[in-house]
Design an enzyme around this catalytic site. Structure first.
Site: not given
Ligand code: URA
Length: 242
Positions: A103
């Site tokens: 993310d």
């Molecule tokens: N899980 C998440 O919620 N976000 C990420 O960036 C990676 C794994």
């Protein structure tokens, strides 16, 4: 291989641009200027320079980046900068792609390659490659939270409860956990399903490679390194063991 082709497939631009680099005397091979774009060069162990910068010939390229927050894992980001802007242009021209995504607000270890089989091997759900995350929680973590994650939580798009491979509290509001699933927002959704909320997420490990260790020690946010044969072996065995 012809020098102009070497430059082209190493990401130095179009055939015409690569020819120009050579004809302008900007390219050195093993220390010597070579100004013939058609010169045949042995690529084994080849080190060459373009405008004084040294490059090692790599048939395929493998890179680890310590991703900062505020970067999207996309070539066409919508609201933030692109993680690809943190890599040298040559790698982007070679069309390296990230192995899965983080993310925009997640920090930590992100791998890239232009080797499609490698990307597939490490991101396929069938391979169960473990990833380690450290989550800063909104509420203090409890033994019950850890146990719920280890037992498995229900996620809307998963037919079975999803368990953490390991989970433990590192501090009152800091949880470390590992999973082998690579789904959208999976860690945040798992922790929400277990009754808490992630305020900040960091990925510290991927398939046996860990930030702060071995080739990744001293890799600070925004920095990247090439992965070498031993690192690739570690990743392959993480994918095989699963
Ligand atoms: N899980 C998440 O919620 N976000 C990420 O960036 C990676 C794994």
């Amino acid at each position: 291989m012809k020098l102009e082709r070497i430059l082209q497939n190493q990401g130095f631009g179009s055939r015409r641009q690569c020819r120009q680099w050579v004809e302008l005397g900007e390219v050195r091979v093993n220390g010597e200027v070579v100004d013939d774009p058609g010169a045949e060069i042995d690529t084994t162990g080849l080190v060459f320079e373009v405008e004084g910068h040294s490059w090692t010939y790599r048939e395929k390229t493998y890179v680890a980046l310590h991703k900062p927050a505020g970067y999207e894992c996309s070539h066409e980001p919508k609201h933030h900068r692109s993680v690809y802007s943190l890599l040298p242009q040559q790698l982007v021209v070679r069309n390296v792609q990230s192995v899965g995504r983080l993310d925009q607000d997640t920090t930590g270890l992100l791998l890239f390659s232009d080797d499609g089989a490698f990307i597939h091997n490490l991101s396929s759900p069938k391979k169960h490659v473990p990833k380690v995350y450290r989550a800063e929680l909104a509420e203090p973590g409890t033994d019950a939270l850890v146990q719920r994650l280890l037992d498995g939580v229900d996620l809307i798009d998963e037919p079975q409860p999803v368990p953490a491979l390991h989970a433990r509290l590192l501090a009152e509001k800091t949880l470390e956990m590992s999973i082998d699933l690579g789904k959208y927002h999976v860690v945040k959704r798992m922790i929400a399903a277990a009754g808490n909320h992630v305020e900040q997420l960091h990925r510290s490990g991927f398939g046996g490679l860990n930030l702060g260790e071995g080739p990744l020690s001293g890799l600070s946010e925004g920095q990247w390194v090439y992965l070498e044969e031993a690192d690739l072996q570690l990743l392959h065995s993480a994918a095989r063991k699963a």
